[in-house]
Design an enzyme around this catalytic site. Structure first.
Site, PDB file in Angstrom:
ATOM      1  N   CYS A   1       0.810  -1.236   0.000  1.00  0.00           N
ATOM      2  CA  CYS A   1       0.000   0.000   0.000  1.00  0.00           C
ATOM      3  C   CYS A   1       0.840   1.281   0.000  1.00  0.00           C
ATOM      4  O   CYS A   1       0.571   2.214  -0.768  1.00  0.00           O
ATOM      5  CB  CYS A   1      -0.941  -0.017   1.203  1.00  0.00           C
ATOM      6  SG  CYS A   1      -0.152  -0.578   2.724  1.00  0.00           S
TER       7      CYS A   1
ATOM      8  N   HIS B   1      -3.196   6.353   4.453  1.00  0.00           N
ATOM      9  CA  HIS B   1      -1.766   6.428   4.779  1.00  0.00           C
ATOM     10  C   HIS B   1      -1.224   7.780   4.315  1.00  0.00           C
ATOM     11  O   HIS B   1      -1.533   8.247   3.212  1.00  0.00           O
ATOM     12  CB  HIS B   1      -0.976   5.358   4.017  1.00  0.00           C
ATOM     13  CG  HIS B   1      -1.168   3.960   4.512  1.00  0.00           C
ATOM     14  ND1 HIS B   1      -1.929   3.622   5.602  1.00  0.00           N
ATOM     15  CD2 HIS B   1      -0.657   2.778   4.034  1.00  0.00           C
ATOM     16  CE1 HIS B   1      -1.887   2.302   5.785  1.00  0.00           C
ATOM     17  NE2 HIS B   1      -1.127   1.775   4.842  1.00  0.00           N
TER      18      HIS B   1
END
Ligand code: A2P
Length: 340
Positions: free
Chosen positions: A133, A246
């Protein structure tokens, strides 16, 4: 003759990423004929909604992939190691969200905005790997700069949401936050330390070189996706008490001088990127704004005044979408459009 619809299996359909995969297949109107939802015996008898219909979750086994065209895997590395080859032998093309095959030289590691051409190599093993990710959102933003100015070195620090660890970690942050605010003792089951109101500089296991596996994934996967082993990269990955999204502080050194203005202009035209960068009005990318969105958001773009050719930026994306499920489904979209 080209198929109109494809049989799709989601492995890990009851998990954080699997759930998102099912939702995105529907949102993007992926040409799904039959949808098979797979998980472990723990989820036997449960249902997941697809186009308003409760679809039964089945137990993953050796026979799960008969007549399945595409398998989207997100049930952990051990499950992928065992079942991705089983699926591939049955003629199913696997898009694997775990780290099991990412560094296999026979398996393409793909971010559609960056290296879609690599998808052609799916024929080697019947498997395409979806990157980590944190790596995905970083390369989406860095590829256009690399093409123009040649990135020599990357220094990245991440601020990663708990949803990247899965459903149990989302519960852990919720429970610990509630318990602390009620003056109760906290329980740490998923992470080695309290995650609520804290930051843990520890994602995945520690390796012999004192980096974590997550940090080395960023190093190795970035080089593989950008097809450039000469880029020097160092990463520090940190888990923070954020549910979704994130964030990354990224510093790059380029071969050719590029100004902050040029980077802003380049990224505002880049596929999958939205520039959010107006310091005067306190406007910059935020995890809470990126959650639920498809793009990678970039801001705080400025020249690194400590070196001659350097840029700093802040890169944010929804880790479950662009960082996982969306990227996998974008790969599947190219597969059905161009290859199968
Ligand atoms: P289950 O619900 O049966 O445990 P998350 O990343 O959010 O923790 O989700 C992990 C996903 O992977 C879940 O859907 C989980 O199913 C699935 N999973 C975990 N281990 C296995 C296994 N051995 N076989 C099949 N599915 C598994």
């Amino acid at each position: 003759m080209k198929k109109q619809n494809y049989s799709v299996a989601v492995v890990g359909a009851t998990g954080a990423v699997g759930n998102e995969m099912v939702q995105i297949l529907e949102e993007r109107k992926f040409p799904v004929g039959k949808l098979k939802l797979l998980a472990s015996s723990r989820s036997a008898g449960s249902y997941v909604k697809f186009y308003n219909k409760d679809t039964k979750v089945e137990i993953l086994d050796e026979d799960s992939f008969k007549e399945i065209d595409i398998g989207l895997f997100s049930a952990g590395g051990t499950v992928s190691e065992k079942f991705a080859p089983v699926a591939a032998r049955a003629g199913c093309i696997v898009v694997d969200n775990t780290s099991a095959f990412r560094m296999d030289s026979q398996v393409p590691l793909v971010v559609p905005e960056v290296n879609p051409h690599a998808i052609a190599q799916y024929k080697n093993k019947g498997i395409i790997a979806n990157p980590n990710c944190s790596t995905i959102q970083m390369v989406v933003a860095l590829k256009p700069i690399h093409d123009v100015a040649g990135i020599k070195r990357i220094v990245v620090s991440t601020y990663q949401a708990v949803s990247g660890t899965g459903k149990k970690a989302i519960d852990e942050l919720q429970n610990q936050s509630r318990d602390i605010l009620s003056f109760k003792d906290v329980e740490c089951k998923v992470y080695p330390h309290q995650i609520a109101f804290n930051c843990l500089p520890h994602i995945d296991v520690f390796l012999e070189n004192a980096y974590t596996k997550e940090e080395m994934k960023m190093v190795n996967e970035t080089r593989k996706i950008l097809e450039d082993n000469s880029i020097r990269i160092t990463a520090t990955t940190v888990r923070v008490p954020v549910f979704y999204g994130h964030s990354e502080s990224v510093n790059i050194e380029t071969g050719k001088k590029i100004t902050a203005g040029e980077v802003r202009k380049l990224l505002s035209q880049a596929p999958g990127v939205t520039v959010v960068d107006d310091p005067a009005s306190a406007t910059y990318p935020l995890a809470i704004d990126a959650a639920g969105k498809d793009d990678t958001f970039v801001g705080r773009i400025r020249e690194d005044e400590s070196i001659e050719k350097g840029i700093n930026m802040w890169i944010v994306a929804d880790n479950l979408r662009k960082g996982a499920a969306l990227n996998a489904i974008q790969i599947a979209e190219i597969l059905v459009k161009e290859y199968i």
